[in-house]
Design a protein around this motif. Structure first.
Motif, PDB file in Angstrom:
ATOM      1  N   ARG A 265       5.501  -9.360   6.136  1.00  0.00           N
ATOM      2  CA  ARG A 265       6.090  -8.527   5.091  1.00  0.00           C
ATOM      3  C   ARG A 265       6.492  -7.211   5.730  1.00  0.00           C
ATOM      4  O   ARG A 265       5.702  -6.625   6.483  1.00  0.00           O
ATOM      5  CB  ARG A 265       5.066  -8.284   3.979  1.00  0.00           C
ATOM      6  CG  ARG A 265       5.600  -7.500   2.802  1.00  0.00           C
ATOM      7  CD  ARG A 265       4.602  -7.518   1.666  1.00  0.00           C
ATOM      8  NE  ARG A 265       5.168  -6.976   0.458  1.00  0.00           N
ATOM      9  CZ  ARG A 265       4.705  -7.224  -0.761  1.00  0.00           C
ATOM     10  NH1 ARG A 265       3.677  -8.014  -0.919  1.00  0.00           N
ATOM     11  NH2 ARG A 265       5.277  -6.690  -1.814  1.00  0.00           N
ATOM     12  N   THR A 267       9.256  -3.428   5.543  1.00  0.00           N
ATOM     13  CA  THR A 267       9.896  -2.431   4.688  1.00  0.00           C
ATOM     14  C   THR A 267      11.276  -2.884   4.237  1.00  0.00           C
ATOM     15  O   THR A 267      11.672  -2.666   3.077  1.00  0.00           O
ATOM     16  CB  THR A 267      10.012  -1.094   5.445  1.00  0.00           C
ATOM     17  OG1 THR A 267       8.722  -0.728   5.943  1.00  0.00           O
ATOM     18  CG2 THR A 267      10.528   0.012   4.540  1.00  0.00           C
ATOM     19  N   VAL A 268      12.026  -3.537   5.122  1.00  0.00           N
ATOM     20  CA  VAL A 268      13.399  -3.932   4.811  1.00  0.00           C
ATOM     21  C   VAL A 268      13.444  -4.902   3.632  1.00  0.00           C
ATOM     22  O   VAL A 268      14.376  -4.877   2.815  1.00  0.00           O
ATOM     23  CB  VAL A 268      14.050  -4.567   6.060  1.00  0.00           C
ATOM     24  CG1 VAL A 268      15.448  -5.071   5.748  1.00  0.00           C
ATOM     25  CG2 VAL A 268      14.091  -3.562   7.199  1.00  0.00           C
ATOM     26  N   ASN A 270      11.373  -5.039   1.114  1.00  0.00           N
ATOM     27  CA  ASN A 270      10.793  -4.483  -0.111  1.00  0.00           C
ATOM     28  C   ASN A 270      11.826  -3.677  -0.897  1.00  0.00           C
ATOM     29  O   ASN A 270      12.780  -3.141  -0.326  1.00  0.00           O
ATOM     30  CB  ASN A 270       9.608  -3.579   0.219  1.00  0.00           C
ATOM     31  CG  ASN A 270       8.424  -4.375   0.741  1.00  0.00           C
ATOM     32  OD1 ASN A 270       8.325  -5.568   0.497  1.00  0.00           O
ATOM     33  ND2 ASN A 270       7.551  -3.710   1.478  1.00  0.00           N
ATOM     34  N   ALA A 271      11.602  -3.580  -2.190  1.00  0.00           N
ATOM     35  CA  ALA A 271      12.448  -2.751  -3.044  1.00  0.00           C
ATOM     36  C   ALA A 271      11.924  -1.311  -3.028  1.00  0.00           C
ATOM     37  O   ALA A 271      10.768  -1.051  -2.685  1.00  0.00           O
ATOM     38  CB  ALA A 271      12.456  -3.295  -4.470  1.00  0.00           C
ATOM     39  N   ARG A 272      12.776  -0.384  -3.386  1.00  0.00           N
ATOM     40  CA  ARG A 272      12.365   1.015  -3.462  1.00  0.00           C
ATOM     41  C   ARG A 272      11.496   1.231  -4.684  1.00  0.00           C
ATOM     42  O   ARG A 272      11.811   0.782  -5.778  1.00  0.00           O
ATOM     43  CB  ARG A 272      13.612   1.911  -3.538  1.00  0.00           C
ATOM     44  CG  ARG A 272      13.285   3.410  -3.559  1.00  0.00           C
ATOM     45  CD  ARG A 272      14.565   4.242  -3.583  1.00  0.00           C
ATOM     46  NE  ARG A 272      15.331   4.020  -4.797  1.00  0.00           N
ATOM     47  CZ  ARG A 272      15.120   4.676  -5.952  1.00  0.00           C
ATOM     48  NH1 ARG A 272      14.163   5.595  -6.010  1.00  0.00           N
ATOM     49  NH2 ARG A 272      15.843   4.428  -7.010  1.00  0.00           N
ATOM     50  N   GLN A 273      10.393   1.901  -4.478  1.00  0.00           N
ATOM     51  CA  GLN A 273       9.487   2.192  -5.583  1.00  0.00           C
ATOM     52  C   GLN A 273      10.127   3.190  -6.538  1.00  0.00           C
ATOM     53  O   GLN A 273      10.783   4.143  -6.122  1.00  0.00           O
ATOM     54  CB  GLN A 273       8.176   2.752  -5.039  1.00  0.00           C
ATOM     55  CG  GLN A 273       7.159   3.088  -6.111  1.00  0.00           C
ATOM     56  CD  GLN A 273       5.943   3.764  -5.525  1.00  0.00           C
ATOM     57  OE1 GLN A 273       5.797   3.829  -4.312  1.00  0.00           O
ATOM     58  NE2 GLN A 273       5.068   4.282  -6.383  1.00  0.00           N
ATOM     59  N   THR A 276      10.637   7.390  -6.122  1.00  0.00           N
ATOM     60  CA  THR A 276      10.657   7.862  -4.735  1.00  0.00           C
ATOM     61  C   THR A 276      12.052   7.697  -4.157  1.00  0.00           C
ATOM     62  O   THR A 276      12.774   6.752  -4.516  1.00  0.00           O
ATOM     63  CB  THR A 276       9.651   7.087  -3.865  1.00  0.00           C
ATOM     64  OG1 THR A 276       9.996   5.689  -3.895  1.00  0.00           O
ATOM     65  CG2 THR A 276       8.232   7.250  -4.389  1.00  0.00           C
ATOM     66  N   ASP A 278      12.980   6.943  -1.046  1.00  0.00           N
ATOM     67  CA  ASP A 278      13.126   5.949   0.012  1.00  0.00           C
ATOM     68  C   ASP A 278      12.109   4.825  -0.171  1.00  0.00           C
ATOM     69  O   ASP A 278      11.141   4.947  -0.926  1.00  0.00           O
ATOM     70  CB  ASP A 278      12.922   6.589   1.393  1.00  0.00           C
ATOM     71  CG  ASP A 278      13.902   7.723   1.647  1.00  0.00           C
ATOM     72  OD1 ASP A 278      15.120   7.488   1.513  1.00  0.00           O
ATOM     73  OD2 ASP A 278      13.432   8.842   1.961  1.00  0.00           O
ATOM     74  N   ARG A 279      12.354   3.720   0.546  1.00  0.00           N
ATOM     75  CA  ARG A 279      11.370   2.645   0.567  1.00  0.00           C
ATOM     76  C   ARG A 279      10.095   3.112   1.262  1.00  0.00           C
ATOM     77  O   ARG A 279      10.151   3.839   2.241  1.00  0.00           O
ATOM     78  CB  ARG A 279      11.928   1.423   1.324  1.00  0.00           C
ATOM     79  CG  ARG A 279      13.035   0.662   0.616  1.00  0.00           C
ATOM     80  CD  ARG A 279      13.334  -0.601   1.411  1.00  0.00           C
ATOM     81  NE  ARG A 279      14.346  -1.417   0.755  1.00  0.00           N
ATOM     82  CZ  ARG A 279      15.629  -1.389   1.061  1.00  0.00           C
ATOM     83  NH1 ARG A 279      16.052  -0.577   2.026  1.00  0.00           N
ATOM     84  NH2 ARG A 279      16.478  -2.170   0.436  1.00  0.00           N
ATOM     85  N   SER A 280       8.979   2.668   0.741  1.00  0.00           N
ATOM     86  CA  SER A 280       7.700   3.007   1.362  1.00  0.00           C
ATOM     87  C   SER A 280       7.514   2.156   2.617  1.00  0.00           C
ATOM     88  O   SER A 280       7.713   0.944   2.576  1.00  0.00           O
ATOM     89  CB  SER A 280       6.548   2.746   0.392  1.00  0.00           C
ATOM     90  OG  SER A 280       6.734   3.455  -0.804  1.00  0.00           O
ATOM     91  N   ASP A 282       6.053  -0.324   4.961  1.00  0.00           N
ATOM     92  CA  ASP A 282       5.094  -1.389   4.682  1.00  0.00           C
ATOM     93  C   ASP A 282       5.307  -2.520   5.676  1.00  0.00           C
ATOM     94  O   ASP A 282       6.243  -3.309   5.538  1.00  0.00           O
ATOM     95  CB  ASP A 282       5.255  -1.889   3.247  1.00  0.00           C
ATOM     96  CG  ASP A 282       4.243  -2.985   2.905  1.00  0.00           C
ATOM     97  OD1 ASP A 282       3.160  -2.990   3.512  1.00  0.00           O
ATOM     98  OD2 ASP A 282       4.541  -3.832   2.050  1.00  0.00           O
TER      99      ASP A 282
END
Length: 420
Positions: A265, A267-268, A270-273, A276, A278-280, A282
């Motif tokens: 898993r 960062t790319v 994942n969706a942006r929270q 915020t 930017d993407r966190s 992860d």
């Protein structure tokens, strides 16, 4: 004489250490039983029955009693083949008998008249109905454990998460398996059993989902079956206020098998929270491998003894987090004692009062209910150095000069622009 006493004391110590294991261990093995009968339904005594494990090739034998009854207790979960023979009857063979944990299966054998060279073969599984007792149990089969995915979410995947798929298991308003409640029981009131051993933890004696899902997560790659006993179970399962979560680990078979896996898993993907810019960050990786098979070495493998092994190793690495926590920190303006930015949703200033000005209100009427016009105490609002600027603490105030807050502020990051 002294040596004899020492040997006796040593034996006593060993037996004492073994006692807790015999008390705490709980059986998760299955049993298959039934009756051998002829075409008219009459019992057939002294029939020879053989039960063979398809996976390991292990063989168990027994003979039907005078009433035709037989039983094979203490069976490991797996697929079995049952063979029955008696003089004057055709041989009977049933394949594909699947035994799960704690299963109490009844399989009657009906022999047909004929010679021993003739065989009646039945290719069918036994009935899943439990006709032996009133125990209520749900199971997650090895196929479901293998095929259904589990989310990589900040820790090692745990097969115990599948327990919430069972009837009678609920997590309340959310979907977190940690909050599971069985048949209306208390959260964390269940018990977890791994290979017959209770997972009660030390001083707190907690067990159940706390242990098997959080503290000792069991990877689906090492689990052969998971079941949940919800009601009417045997007295050996007594350390619970609701249900039993039972897990059986995999074992080796007649053939060598191995596997390697990687769950990733980043960062790319994942969706942006929400909230915020930017993407966190992860980055999560769960990786591992497993190998199992026969243990073919002298003294542990032969015609009368077979030993199998299964080894599973799982690793987990994480960088960043799935979600970026949002904390409220003082603005740079507030750190200087200026709280004019403290406003409510309507834009009205929220007063900041000087705690040292707290005093009794001489006009307070105790016979009336306290309110805005009848306050028991009074305080003065901070009004700045000129006495005309609301919510501003004068920088020359001795309390500001001697305050330890500036030293603490050095370790507090400034607010993130655009967040809040």
């Amino acid at each position: 004489m002294k040596n004899r006493h020492l040997r006796g004391l040593g034996v006593l110590c060993v037996l004492t250490l073994l006692l807790p294991a015999s008390v705490i261990a709980q059986s998760t093995n299955a049993t298959i039983s039934g009756t051998v009968a002829d075409p008219t339904g009459a019992a057939v005594p002294n029939a020879h029955l053989t039960l063979t494990s398809v996976a390991t090739g292990s063989v168990a034998k027994t003979t039907s009693g005078p009433d035709g009854l037989f039983s094979f207790p203490n069976l490991q979960p797996g697929i079995y083949e049952l063979r029955a023979s008696a003089q004057g009857f055709r041989d009977f063979v049933q394949t594909g008998i699947e035994m799960t944990m704690n299963a109490l299966v009844r399989q009657d054998v009906k022999l047909q008249l004929g010679t021993a060279v003739q065989t009646v073969e039945v290719a069918a599984n036994v009935s899943p109905l439990n006709t032996t007792n009133a125990e209520q149990k749900g199971s997650i089969s090895p196929e479901i454990l293998q095929d259904l995915p589990l989310e990589v979410l900040g820790t090692v995947r745990s097969a115990a998460n599948f327990a919430i798929l069972m009837p009678g298991v609920t997590t309340g308003s959310g979907g977190n398996p940690f909050d599971a409640r069985i048949n209306g029981g208390l959260q964390s009131g269940d018990e977890a059993v791994l290979d017959g051993v209770s997972l009660a933890e030390g001083l707190m004696s907690q067990s159940g989902m706390v242990s098997i899902q959080s503290d000792f997560p069991t990877s689906p790659d090492m689990v052969s079956e998971l079941s949940v006993l919800t009601s009417n179970y045997e007295p050996q399962y007594g350390s619970t206020t609701s249900g039993q979560i039972i897990v059986e680990t995999k074992s080796g078979t007649n053939q060598y098998h191995g596997a390697l896996y990687e769950y990733h898993r980043n960062t790319v993907l994942n969706a942006r929270q929400f909230g915020t810019p930017d993407r966190s960050p992860d980055i999560e990786n769960e990786f591992g491998g497993a190998v199992g098979g026969p243990f073919r070495i002298p003294h542990v493998w032969g015609k009368e003894r077979r030993t199998f092994f299964y080894l599973n190793m799982t690793g987990f690495r994480a960088g960043g987090a799935l979600a970026a926590p949002i904390f409220s920190v003082p603005t740079m303006q507030e750190r200087a004692g200026d709280f004019r930015d403290w406003v409510d949703s309507s834009g009205n200033l929220i007063p900041i009062y000087d705690p040292d000005t707290l005093r009794a209100n001489p006009s307070f009427d105790p016979s009336q209910s306290p309110g805005l016009n009848n306050l028991p105490y009074l305080r003065d609002q901070f009004m700045g150095c000129d006495g005309k600027t609301p919510n501003v603490i004068c920088p020359t105030d001795s309390r500001m000069v001697n305050s330890m807050a500036p030293a603490w502020f050095k370790y507090i990051p400034p607010p993130t622009p655009g967040v809040g």
